[in-house]
Design an enzyme around this catalytic site. Structure first.
Site, PDB file in Angstrom:
ATOM      1  N   CYS A 283      36.943 -22.512 -68.443  1.00 21.67           N
ATOM      2  CA  CYS A 283      35.794 -23.402 -68.366  1.00 21.67           C
ATOM      3  C   CYS A 283      34.617 -22.741 -69.072  1.00 21.67           C
ATOM      4  CB  CYS A 283      35.413 -23.648 -66.918  1.00 21.67           C
ATOM      5  SG  CYS A 283      36.785 -24.168 -65.908  1.00 21.67           S
TER       6      CYS A 283
ATOM      7  N   ARG B 103      37.024 -22.828 -76.192  1.00 18.36           N
ATOM      8  CA  ARG B 103      37.685 -22.209 -75.052  1.00 18.36           C
ATOM      9  C   ARG B 103      38.764 -23.110 -74.449  1.00 18.36           C
ATOM     10  NH1 ARG B 103      34.249 -18.169 -73.001  1.00 18.36           N
ATOM     11  NH2 ARG B 103      34.786 -18.549 -70.852  1.00 18.36           N
TER      12      ARG B 103
ATOM     13  N   TRP C  21      38.350 -26.892 -67.358  1.00 17.99           N
ATOM     14  CA  TRP C  21      39.803 -26.815 -67.604  1.00 17.99           C
ATOM     15  C   TRP C  21      40.421 -26.906 -66.220  1.00 17.99           C
ATOM     16  CZ3 TRP C  21      42.602 -25.691 -72.222  1.00 17.99           C
ATOM     17  CH2 TRP C  21      43.959 -25.444 -72.038  1.00 17.99           C
TER      18      TRP C  21
ATOM     19  N   ASN D  86      32.986 -21.408 -63.253  1.00 27.44           N
ATOM     20  CA  ASN D  86      34.172 -21.019 -64.022  1.00 27.44           C
ATOM     21  C   ASN D  86      34.924 -20.000 -63.167  1.00 27.44           C
ATOM     22  OD1 ASN D  86      36.013 -19.953 -65.816  1.00 27.44           O
ATOM     23  ND2 ASN D  86      34.491 -19.041 -67.189  1.00 27.44           N
ATOM     24  N   GLY D  87      36.196 -20.250 -62.893  1.00 28.50           N
ATOM     25  CA  GLY D  87      36.968 -19.302 -62.077  1.00 28.50           C
ATOM     26  C   GLY D  87      37.753 -20.037 -61.009  1.00 28.50           C
TER      27      GLY D  87
ATOM     28  N   GLU E 244      54.552 -10.979 -84.589  1.00 24.55           N
ATOM     29  CA  GLU E 244      53.267 -11.672 -84.645  1.00 24.55           C
ATOM     30  C   GLU E 244      53.391 -12.982 -85.441  1.00 24.55           C
ATOM     31  OE1 GLU E 244      50.627 -11.730 -83.132  1.00 24.55           O
ATOM     32  OE2 GLU E 244      49.125 -12.596 -84.445  1.00 24.55           O
TER      33      GLU E 244
ATOM     34  N   LYS F  71      52.624 -16.715 -83.981  1.00 23.33           N
ATOM     35  CA  LYS F  71      51.675 -17.646 -84.602  1.00 23.33           C
ATOM     36  C   LYS F  71      52.336 -19.003 -84.790  1.00 23.33           C
ATOM     37  CE  LYS F  71      48.784 -16.091 -83.986  1.00 23.33           C
ATOM     38  NZ  LYS F  71      48.365 -14.829 -83.472  1.00 23.33           N
TER      39      LYS F  71
ATOM     40  N   GLU G 183      52.966 -20.848 -81.342  1.00 22.57           N
ATOM     41  CA  GLU G 183      51.817 -21.323 -80.563  1.00 22.57           C
ATOM     42  C   GLU G 183      51.087 -22.491 -81.213  1.00 22.57           C
ATOM     43  OE1 GLU G 183      48.839 -18.325 -79.750  1.00 22.57           O
ATOM     44  OE2 GLU G 183      49.147 -17.409 -81.691  1.00 22.57           O
TER      45      GLU G 183
ATOM     46  N   HIS H 250      73.465  -7.976 -84.522  1.00 21.17           N
ATOM     47  CA  HIS H 250      73.833  -7.759 -83.116  1.00 21.17           C
ATOM     48  C   HIS H 250      73.681  -9.036 -82.291  1.00 21.17           C
ATOM     49  CE1 HIS H 250      74.320  -3.466 -83.699  1.00 21.17           C
ATOM     50  NE2 HIS H 250      73.178  -3.478 -84.370  1.00 21.17           N
TER      51      HIS H 250
ATOM     52  N   LYS I  13      41.688 -19.810 -74.968  1.00 20.97           N
ATOM     53  CA  LYS I  13      41.356 -18.649 -75.799  1.00 20.97           C
ATOM     54  C   LYS I  13      41.502 -17.328 -75.056  1.00 20.97           C
ATOM     55  CE  LYS I  13      40.194 -16.544 -79.484  1.00 20.97           C
ATOM     56  NZ  LYS I  13      41.337 -16.338 -80.372  1.00 20.97           N
TER      57      LYS I  13
END
Ligand code: F6R
Length: 626
Positions: A9, A34, A82, A108-109, A499, A503, A506, A522, A621
């Site tokens: 949030c 966010r 959120w 927020n939390g 990485e 990317k 996501e 393998h 984020k």
């Protein structure tokens, strides 16, 4: 970033002489990155009337709701939510108003004991309009105010003493429009202080504040901040003891907060990398009298003994930052000749790890607010380890929890998928490990200077790769059909393969796996057929011949190959279906280049699929709770 409960949030607050509404709305837009599902604003107008507007959806939907309504007032709070407790809806959106209609809160939390508190308050006659934990908190504050009759600050303090969980809050009182009371525990909060205390700004980070003032305060956990017009900012703890207010200067270029002509923040941030990495090296990589590059890091000078003598480094991080850590391990072991372990912070904190007071724990984080990393730090600290941070967000919780560290200095990263923070983290790890190796005498002068000079050349080499942007965007179109993708690399480039795969998954929602190339036989080789694209990092270095053999094996099974290759490598070009060329560079620092085409590739596949690149589904984020 991949958690069940993401809490991102955003909070904004303003009190001063200007109209609060435009400042609050602009602040909410700045915090959109966010991730959120609803938004709201509360204002007290000159007649003392409280107006609250909320909308499900975007901040622009909130603007539509508030259009033609009374948005006057020089004090207000606003929020992007959120959902955690209760579905995304207007009813559950913040701000929440207390039963009397006097107090309003944004939060927020998560209040973990909200159900117990709600029951207790219900017994006292409080009723609730929403399903949220936040509404419980504002009623709790109101109840404390009724009980103690000593004003809002005191009521907030009493209420917070009863709360278990994480919060950053801002509260206003219709009967006292000269004051905003804010507090935090475990969730980020920044306070901006205007000239002569004539105005105050509140934000979940500095982005809603930066254009109005450079003076900011970062309250600590369990501190309450009182923003009162015409008075010095006051901070107290939950025991009502005064806390010294430390004002920091922020240096945030506003152009960093806009897309600067790019279609998405992610693309802008990919293209920002040459200048960001120059910023990151600035003042740290300096020319000596022999015209060679030297590394100067005060964090090493200040804690030389500790860092030189540690028998072990432990790197803790999550997601992309963990990938940077895997490369950091190779640097530390190769240059400093000290063992280095790398752990997911979420695993480390729960597996009862062996930690010695002689250990140096390196915590890597872009946001500086990742709950697992923070908890892992606390655990390591409790065992006496020295904590070294590599963090982007200045003044963040992780930055403050460390004994020493390096700021990444790549500016705010807005796109949810981390790009410039990753290369910034790598750059800091290179600088740190090389400088430390020099102090320890475990690196030859030649290797030290050669590597430092290779680092210096990185920005211009990235510029060169970015010129292949159009080509990558074209062939990315050919791969939108894929359901699966394999990314293969070796040595320094194995974590880059991880990485690249992260990317892609996501932002394009294509399942992708990263593997060390030699592991292919393998198991993963069984997956290869004409529908399976395989991306190889096949640059002309140590493992080149072996990687070429792996490419031939894929080709023989009909797999489609994309290869990141060294410029003008004719042999690799003959095998791969698509090639992305990168300039020649020292193998050790190559991850700073090989990751760039993978970022672009993921970006263009997602764009081609019409997806929301900057705010992919289910992601936020930073993850400030477990
Ligand atoms: C992926 C990504 C995440 C973060 C992870 C840790 O693109 O951004 O995997 O790297 O959530 O976040 P920080 O670095 O903020 O601790």
């Amino acid at each position: 970033m991949f958690k069940k409960k993401e809490i991102m949030c955003g909070i904004v607050g303003y009190i001063g002489n200007r109209d609060a509404y435009p400042i609050l709305i602009k602040g909410l837009h700045r915090l959109e990155y966010r991730g959120y599902d609803s938004a709201g604003v509360a204002l007290i107008n000159a007649e003392g009337k409280l107006n609250v507007y909320k909308a499900k959806g975007k901040v622009s939907d909130l603007e539509t709701v508030a259009k033609d309504k009374d948005c006057a007032g020089t004090v207000g709070i606003a929020h992007t939510r959120w959902a955690t407790h209760g579905e995304p809806s207007v009813r559950n959106a913040h701000p929440h108003v207390s039963q009397s209609g006097n107090l309003v809160i944004v939060h927020n939390g998560i209040i973990e004991n909200f159900a117990v508190l709600r029951k207790q308050l219900a017994k006292k006659g409080f009723t609730f309009q929403s399903d949220t934990d936040t509404e419980v908190l504002v009623q709790l504050i109101e109840y404390a105010e009724q009980q103690h009759k000593k004003g809002l600050v005191n009521a907030v303090r009493h209420a917070l003493r009863k709360v278990i969980g994480a919060y950053a809050i801002a509260v206003i009182d219709r009967n006292n429009p000269n004051q905003i009371v804010a507090a935090r525990k475990g969730s980020p909060l920044v306070i901006g202080v205007g000239e002569k205390n004539s105005e105050f700004f509140i934000g979940s980070d500095a982005s809603p504040i930066a254009e109005y003032t450079k003076n900011v305060v970062y309250p600590d956990d369990q501190q309450i901040v009182v923003c009162e017009l015409g008075k010095e900012l006051q901070i107290i703890n939950l025991e009502n003891e005064p806390i010294d207010v430390a004002i920091h200067k922020i240096d945030m270029d506003l152009s960093m907060l806009s897309k600067g002509g790019f279609r998405h923040y992610m693309l802008k941030e990919i293209f920002d990398q040459p200048s960001c990495l120059s910023d990151c090296m600035s003042g740290r990589l300096v020319k000596n009298t022999n015209n060679q590059w030297d590394i100067v890091l005060s964090c090493i000078t200040n804690f030389k003994k500790k860092l030189i003598n540690t028998p072990r480094f432990i790197i803790i991080a999550c997601g992309t930052s963990w990938h940077a850590g895997l490369i950091g391990k190779q640097m530390i072991e190769q240059y400093c000749q000290v063992p280095c372990e790398v752990d997911y912070a979420s695993e480390f904190r729960y597996r009862n790890p062996v930690i010695y007071p002689t250990d140096v724990v390196i915590a890597i984080s872009q946001s500086g607010e990742t709950a697992d990393t923070l908890a892992a730090i606390e655990l390591a600290k409790s065992k006496g380890a020295f904590i070294f941070g590599i963090v982007n967000a200045v003044g963040s919780s992780i930055a403050r929890a460390t004994n020493s560290g390096i700021y990444i200095h790549v500016g705010p990263e807005i796109g949810v998928a981390s790009t410039k923070a990753f290369t910034g983290q790598l750059m800091c790890l290179y600088l740190f490990s090389l400088a430390l190796a020099k102090e320890k005498g475990t690196i030859s002068d030649d290797v030290y200077h050669e590597t430092a000079s290779a680092l210096k050349s990185i920005p211009e080499k990235i510029e060169e790769i970015l010129k292949t942007d159009k080509e990558i965007s074209q062939f990315a179109k050919l791969f939108t059909y894929a359901k699966n993708f394999l990314y293969l690399g070796r040595g320094w480039n194995y974590p880059v393969a991880l990485e690249g795969a992260l990317k892609l998954k996501e932002i394009s929602y294509i399942h992708a796996e990263g593997y060390p190339a030699a592991e292919m036989k393998h198991g993963p080789i069984a997956l290869i057929d004409c529908d399976m694209p395989v991306l190889f990092i096949a640059t002309r270095h140590q493992h080149y011949d072996k990687i070429i053999s792996n490419m031939l094996e894929v080709k023989a099974r009909g797999g489609r190959i994309i290869a990141v290759i060294t410029k003008d490598d004719i042999e690799a070009k003959k095998i791969a279906d698509e090639c992305i060329e990168i300039p020649e560079i020292l193998a050790d620092v190559e991850p700073l280049l090989t990751v760039i085409p993978l970022q672009l590739m993921a970006y263009y596949v997602a764009v081609e699929k019409g997806l929301n690149v900057d705010m992919p589904r289910n992601l936020a984020k930073s993850v400030t709770v477990e």
